[in-house]
Scaffold this motif. Structure first.
Motif, PDB file in Angstrom:
ATOM      1  N   THR A  20       0.812  -1.213   0.000  1.00 20.90           N
ATOM      2  CA  THR A  20       0.000   0.000   0.000  1.00 20.90           C
ATOM      3  C   THR A  20       0.850   1.269   0.000  1.00 20.90           C
ATOM      4  N   ASN A  21       0.209   2.349  -0.444  1.00 22.04           N
ATOM      5  CA  ASN A  21       0.844   3.666  -0.385  1.00 22.04           C
ATOM      6  C   ASN A  21       0.537   4.297   0.976  1.00 22.04           C
ATOM      7  N   SER A  23      -1.641   6.307   1.844  1.00 21.22           N
ATOM      8  CA  SER A  23      -3.081   6.422   2.117  1.00 21.22           C
ATOM      9  C   SER A  23      -3.729   5.082   2.430  1.00 21.22           C
ATOM     10  N   GLY A  24      -2.960   3.995   2.334  1.00 23.99           N
ATOM     11  CA  GLY A  24      -3.502   2.678   2.624  1.00 23.99           C
ATOM     12  C   GLY A  24      -4.093   1.962   1.425  1.00 23.99           C
ATOM     13  N   ASP A  25      -3.973   2.559   0.237  1.00 28.57           N
ATOM     14  CA  ASP A  25      -4.451   1.930  -0.997  1.00 28.57           C
ATOM     15  C   ASP A  25      -3.295   1.193  -1.670  1.00 28.57           C
ATOM     16  N   ILE A  26      -3.621   0.181  -2.462  1.00 28.20           N
ATOM     17  CA  ILE A  26      -2.565  -0.519  -3.191  1.00 28.20           C
ATOM     18  C   ILE A  26      -1.902   0.464  -4.151  1.00 28.20           C
ATOM     19  N   GLN A  63     -10.295   0.279 -11.883  1.00 31.39           N
ATOM     20  CA  GLN A  63     -10.833   0.211 -10.523  1.00 31.39           C
ATOM     21  C   GLN A  63      -9.647   0.085  -9.571  1.00 31.39           C
ATOM     22  N   PRO A  64      -9.804   0.499  -8.319  1.00 33.17           N
ATOM     23  CA  PRO A  64      -8.713   0.320  -7.358  1.00 33.17           C
ATOM     24  C   PRO A  64      -8.524  -1.152  -6.999  1.00 33.17           C
ATOM     25  N   TYR A  66      -7.510  -3.521  -3.717  1.00 34.60           N
ATOM     26  CA  TYR A  66      -7.528  -3.420  -2.267  1.00 34.60           C
ATOM     27  C   TYR A  66      -6.705  -4.535  -1.631  1.00 34.60           C
ATOM     28  N   VAL A  67      -6.311  -4.303  -0.393  1.00 33.82           N
ATOM     29  CA  VAL A  67      -5.614  -5.329   0.377  1.00 33.82           C
ATOM     30  C   VAL A  67      -6.484  -6.585   0.415  1.00 33.82           C
ATOM     31  N   ASP A  69      -7.179  -8.513  -2.101  1.00 35.10           N
ATOM     32  CA  ASP A  69      -7.688  -8.896  -3.425  1.00 35.10           C
ATOM     33  C   ASP A  69      -6.735  -9.925  -4.016  1.00 35.10           C
ATOM     34  N   ARG A  95     -12.427  -9.893  -5.288  1.00 33.57           N
ATOM     35  CA  ARG A  95     -12.586  -9.177  -4.015  1.00 33.57           C
ATOM     36  C   ARG A  95     -13.171 -10.060  -2.923  1.00 33.57           C
TER      37      ARG A  95
END
Length: 129
Positions: A20-21, A23-26, A63-64, A66-67, A69, A95
């Protein structure tokens, strides 16, 4: 949506918290790196040897990711030149794996060049060779 049933992924990987970055996003670079690796697997097989990435023609984040996935990369050689190969990579994220559903999260077109033992461009073998 479900994963393509008529072909196997080139690569599958689980997105983890360490990917993750701030911000907590992949991290987008994580996805781009694995996309290049997935594309290189099919390019290497088709070129029957060493290849190098020379271009990313396009990369679309749809699409994003996520942790947790499960990310699947479907790569296919779509064009062969004299020394180059263009590979399309379609990326899906599962997901909720218990429900067997997924979303397309990215797509890309990458160009690889076949190299000889001296790291110079070499012709891509024809399929019948």
């Amino acid at each position: 949506m479900t994963l393509p049933q008529d072909r196997e992924p080139s690569l599958r990987i689980l997105a983890r918290p360490t990917d993750t970055n701030a911000s907590g996003d992949i991290f987008g670079g994580w996805l781009m790196s694995w996309t290049d690796i997935a594309g290189s697997i099919v390019a290497f097989r088709r070129a029957r040897g060493r290849i190098v990435t020379v271009a990313v023609k396009d990369f679309n984040f749809i699409q994003p990711v996520y942790v947790d996935d499960l990310v699947s990369f479907y790569a296919e050689v779509i064009k062969v030149g004299h020394t180059s190969l263009t590979v399309e990579v379609i990326v899906y994220a599962e997901r909720n794996r218990a429900e067997d559903t997924c979303e397309q999260v990215a797509s890309a077109h990458l160009v690889y060049v076949a190299l000889d033992e001296n790291r110079h461009p070499r012709p891509v073998p024809t399929i019948d060779n």
